[in-house]
Design a protein around this motif. Structure first.
Motif, PDB file in Angstrom:
ATOM      1  N   HIS A 170       0.847  -1.197   0.000  1.00 50.89           N
ATOM      2  CA  HIS A 170       0.000   0.000   0.000  1.00 50.89           C
ATOM      3  C   HIS A 170       0.892   1.260   0.000  1.00 50.89           C
ATOM      4  O   HIS A 170       2.092   1.182   0.256  1.00 50.89           O
ATOM      5  N   VAL A 171       0.272   2.372  -0.273  1.00 50.44           N
ATOM      6  CA  VAL A 171       0.975   3.663  -0.213  1.00 50.44           C
ATOM      7  C   VAL A 171       0.381   4.444   0.946  1.00 50.44           C
ATOM      8  O   VAL A 171      -0.853   4.618   1.021  1.00 50.44           O
ATOM      9  N   HIS A 172       1.235   4.854   1.853  1.00 51.43           N
ATOM     10  CA  HIS A 172       0.785   5.743   2.924  1.00 51.43           C
ATOM     11  C   HIS A 172       1.052   7.156   2.389  1.00 51.43           C
ATOM     12  O   HIS A 172       2.179   7.523   2.080  1.00 51.43           O
ATOM     13  N   PHE A 173      -0.016   7.914   2.239  1.00 51.64           N
ATOM     14  CA  PHE A 173       0.069   9.238   1.606  1.00 51.64           C
ATOM     15  C   PHE A 173      -0.253  10.346   2.605  1.00 51.64           C
ATOM     16  O   PHE A 173      -1.314  10.322   3.239  1.00 51.64           O
ATOM     17  N   GLU A 174       0.672  11.298   2.732  1.00 50.87           N
ATOM     18  CA  GLU A 174       0.460  12.426   3.648  1.00 50.87           C
ATOM     19  C   GLU A 174       0.504  13.753   2.896  1.00 50.87           C
ATOM     20  O   GLU A 174       1.256  13.894   1.941  1.00 50.87           O
ATOM     21  N   VAL A 175      -0.294  14.684   3.391  1.00 53.37           N
ATOM     22  CA  VAL A 175      -0.234  16.055   2.863  1.00 53.37           C
ATOM     23  C   VAL A 175       0.022  16.965   4.057  1.00 53.37           C
ATOM     24  O   VAL A 175      -0.722  16.944   5.034  1.00 53.37           O
ATOM     25  N   LEU A 176       1.092  17.728   3.997  1.00 53.00           N
ATOM     26  CA  LEU A 176       1.403  18.665   5.081  1.00 53.00           C
ATOM     27  C   LEU A 176       1.316  20.097   4.558  1.00 53.00           C
ATOM     28  O   LEU A 176       1.786  20.386   3.452  1.00 53.00           O
ATOM     29  N   LYS A 177       0.694  20.937   5.409  1.00 52.75           N
ATOM     30  CA  LYS A 177       0.645  22.361   5.045  1.00 52.75           C
ATOM     31  C   LYS A 177       1.322  23.123   6.178  1.00 52.75           C
ATOM     32  O   LYS A 177       0.873  23.032   7.329  1.00 52.75           O
ATOM     33  N   ASN A 178       2.382  23.815   5.837  1.00 53.39           N
ATOM     34  CA  ASN A 178       3.202  24.528   6.826  1.00 53.39           C
ATOM     35  C   ASN A 178       3.607  23.602   7.978  1.00 53.39           C
ATOM     36  O   ASN A 178       3.567  23.991   9.143  1.00 53.39           O
ATOM     37  N   GLY A 179       3.931  22.360   7.639  1.00 51.68           N
ATOM     38  CA  GLY A 179       4.394  21.392   8.622  1.00 51.68           C
ATOM     39  C   GLY A 179       3.291  20.650   9.353  1.00 51.68           C
ATOM     40  O   GLY A 179       3.553  19.708  10.097  1.00 51.68           O
ATOM     41  N   GLN A 180       2.043  21.036   9.152  1.00 49.30           N
ATOM     42  CA  GLN A 180       0.919  20.390   9.833  1.00 49.30           C
ATOM     43  C   GLN A 180       0.274  19.348   8.928  1.00 49.30           C
ATOM     44  O   GLN A 180      -0.071  19.651   7.789  1.00 49.30           O
ATOM     45  N   PRO A 181       0.065  18.103   9.451  1.00 48.46           N
ATOM     46  CA  PRO A 181      -0.605  17.088   8.637  1.00 48.46           C
ATOM     47  C   PRO A 181      -2.059  17.472   8.369  1.00 48.46           C
ATOM     48  O   PRO A 181      -2.779  17.855   9.290  1.00 48.46           O
ATOM     49  N   MET A 182      -2.449  17.419   7.128  1.00 47.52           N
ATOM     50  CA  MET A 182      -3.826  17.738   6.733  1.00 47.52           C
ATOM     51  C   MET A 182      -4.513  16.444   6.311  1.00 47.52           C
ATOM     52  O   MET A 182      -3.856  15.440   6.032  1.00 47.52           O
ATOM     53  N   ASN A 183      -5.838  16.493   6.243  1.00 48.69           N
ATOM     54  CA  ASN A 183      -6.563  15.322   5.757  1.00 48.69           C
ATOM     55  C   ASN A 183      -6.397  15.252   4.230  1.00 48.69           C
ATOM     56  O   ASN A 183      -6.944  16.089   3.506  1.00 48.69           O
ATOM     57  N   PRO A 184      -5.641  14.252   3.719  1.00 49.11           N
ATOM     58  CA  PRO A 184      -5.382  14.195   2.274  1.00 49.11           C
ATOM     59  C   PRO A 184      -6.643  14.090   1.429  1.00 49.11           C
ATOM     60  O   PRO A 184      -6.642  14.508   0.270  1.00 49.11           O
ATOM     61  N   GLU A 185      -7.702  13.561   2.026  1.00 44.33           N
ATOM     62  CA  GLU A 185      -8.946  13.394   1.251  1.00 44.33           C
ATOM     63  C   GLU A 185      -9.455  14.725   0.710  1.00 44.33           C
ATOM     64  O   GLU A 185     -10.051  14.783  -0.354  1.00 44.33           O
ATOM     65  N   ARG A 186      -9.196  15.772   1.493  1.00 45.28           N
ATOM     66  CA  ARG A 186      -9.618  17.118   1.044  1.00 45.28           C
ATOM     67  C   ARG A 186      -8.887  17.521  -0.229  1.00 45.28           C
ATOM     68  O   ARG A 186      -9.386  18.309  -1.020  1.00 45.28           O
ATOM     69  N   TYR A 187      -7.694  16.992  -0.394  1.00 52.29           N
ATOM     70  CA  TYR A 187      -6.884  17.347  -1.585  1.00 52.29           C
ATOM     71  C   TYR A 187      -7.080  16.353  -2.721  1.00 52.29           C
ATOM     72  O   TYR A 187      -7.085  16.744  -3.888  1.00 52.29           O
ATOM     73  N   ILE A 188      -7.259  15.089  -2.345  1.00 55.88           N
ATOM     74  CA  ILE A 188      -7.427  14.052  -3.373  1.00 55.88           C
ATOM     75  C   ILE A 188      -8.649  14.331  -4.247  1.00 55.88           C
ATOM     76  O   ILE A 188      -8.594  14.235  -5.462  1.00 55.88           O
ATOM     77  N   TYR A 189      -9.723  14.689  -3.578  1.00 62.21           N
ATOM     78  CA  TYR A 189     -10.976  14.820  -4.325  1.00 62.21           C
ATOM     79  C   TYR A 189     -11.319  16.249  -4.745  1.00 62.21           C
ATOM     80  O   TYR A 189     -12.393  16.484  -5.267  1.00 62.21           O
ATOM     81  N   ARG A 190     -10.432  17.153  -4.490  1.00 66.33           N
ATOM     82  CA  ARG A 190     -10.769  18.519  -4.933  1.00 66.33           C
ATOM     83  C   ARG A 190     -10.459  18.654  -6.427  1.00 66.33           C
ATOM     84  O   ARG A 190      -9.537  18.024  -6.956  1.00 66.33           O
TER      85      ARG A 190
END
Ligand SMILES: [Zn+2]
Length: 315
Positions: free
Chosen positions: A292-312
Motif C-alpha cells: 500500500h501507499v501511505h500518503f500524507e499532505v502537510l501544510k506549513n508542517g501540519q498534517p492535513m486530511n489528504p482526502e480534502r486534496y485528493i478529491y478537490r
C-alpha cells in the motif's frame, strides 16, 4: 566746294578737292566689295548651317524626350504593378492578423483570463477603403497608392507591436497559471488502488490500540505506480523509521506530500518532478501489513486530511 587748311608751320596751304576724295572713296569701296560680299555670304551660309544643326538637335532632343517619357511611363506601370502586389500582400497580412486577434480573444475566453489587461477585440486604428487593393480606382496615381501603402504598413506595424505585447502578457499569465495548476495538490497518489485507511483516529493494525493516522492508505498490487500529485522538488528519497522507503516532495506555498512503504524509488533528492510523474512503485516496506501507499499532505508542517486534496477539483 574747296576746303583750305592753313597749318601754322607750313607756309603754303593744303588744298583738298572733295570731288577727288569722293572718287577715291568710291574706288576703295569698289575694291572692298568682293570682300564684303564674301563675308556676307559666309555669314548667311554659316547661320544657315547653324540653323540646320539646331533643327537636328531639336529633333534629337524631342526623340530623347519621347524615349524618356516612354521610359517613365513604363517605370510608372511597373511601380504601379508592384505597389498593387504589395498592397494585396499587406491586405492579406492584415486579414491574417485579424484571424490571430480572433484566436487570441478565444484563448482569453477559454482560459477565463482577465481580458481587461489585453483586449484582442480592441484593434489599433486600421481600416479605410485602402484595406482591399481591389477597391483601388484605376485612376489612383502611383503616388497616392504609395502613400496609402505606407499608411497601411505603418498601421500594420503598430498592430503587430500591440499584439506582440498582449501575447507576451497572455503567455506570462498562462505560464503563471500553469505553475499554480501544476503545484496545486490534487488527485490520487496511485494509478491503480483503493483507499484502505482514512486520516485521523483509527485502530493501529499492529498494536490494536487507538492511534492517530497522519495520512491515508491506498492499497493495491505490489509494483503499481506511485505518482506525484503535484509538481515539486524531491526533498527526501530513502528509508525513514516506520515509513520504510519514503519519497517527500515540496510543492512550494508551504505544501509537502509524502509517499511511504514503497518498493522502489525512481527519483533522487533534488529532482524536479511533474504532476503525474511516476516517483516510486508500491511496496510494503516499513511498518506495513501489505502493499500500500501511505500518503500524507502537510501544510506549513501540519498534517492535513489528504482526502480534502485528493478529491478537490483541479484549478
Ligand atoms: Zn498509512
Amino acid at each position: 566746294m574747296k576746303l583750305i587748311f592753313l597749318p601754322r608751320r607750313v607756309s603754303q596751304s593744303l588744298t583738298l578737292d572733295t570731288s577727288k576724295s569722293t572718287h577715291q572713296f568710291m574706288l576703295m569701296g569698289f575694291l572692298l566689295l568682293p570682300f564684303v560680299l564674301g563675308g556676307l555670304s559666309f555669314w548667311i551660309y554659316s547661320s544657315s548651317l547653324k540653323q540646320a544643326s539646331e533643327t537636328q538637335l531639336m529633333d534629337q532632343w524631342q526623340q530623347e524626350l519621347a524615349r524618356q517619357a516612354a521610359n517613365v511611363e513604363q517605370t510608372q506601370q511597373r511601380v504601379g504593378d508592384e505597389l498593387s502586389a504589395m498592397t494585396a500582400k499587406v491586405a492579406e497580412l492584415q486579414a491574417r492578423l485579424m484571424r490571430l486577434d480572433a484566436l487570441g480573444e478565444q484563448v482569453t475566453q477559454v482560459a477565463q483570463l482577465d481580458n481587461g489587461e489585453f483586449d484582442f477585440s480592441r484593434r489599433p486604428a486600421v481600416g479605410g477603403p485602402e484595406l482591399v487593393s481591389d477597391t483601388y480606382p484605376v485612376a489612383l496615381s502611383v503616388l497616392d497608392k504609395h502613400s496609402s501603402l505606407q499608411l497601411m504598413l505603418g498601421q500594420l506595424v503598430t498592430h503587430i507591436d500591440n499584439r506582440e505585447q498582449q501575447l507576451a502578457m497572455l503567455d506570462k499569465q498562462l505560464a503563471a497559471r500553469d505553475t499554480r495548476m501544476q503545484t496545486f495538490v490534487a488527485g490520487k497518489p496511485v494509478t491503480k488502488g483503493w483507499m484502505s485507511s482514512s486520516f485521523g483516529r483509527r485502530t493501529d493494525p499492529f498494536s490494536g490500540k487507538q492511534s492517530w493516522h497522519e495520512g491515508v492508505d491506498f492499497a493495491g498490487n505490489a509494483g503499481v505506480e506511485v505518482i506525484a500529485v503535484a509538481s515539486g522538488v524531491v526533498t527526501h528519497s530513502g528509508r525513514k523509521s516506520g515509513y520504510g522507503n519514503i519519497v517527500e516532495l515540496n510543492h512550494g506555498n508551504g505544501y509537502v506530500t509524502r509517499y511511504a512503504h514503497n518498493d522502489t524509488h525512481q527519483v533522487s533528492i533534488g529532482d524536479i518532478v511533474e504532476k503525474g510523474q511516476v516517483i516510486a512503485t508500491m511496496g510494503s516496506s516499513g511498518r506495513s501489513t501489505g502493499p500500500h501507499v501511505h500518503f500524507e499532505v502537510l501544510k506549513n508542517g501540519q498534517p492535513m486530511n489528504p482526502e480534502r486534496y485528493i478529491y478537490r477539483a483541479s484549478l
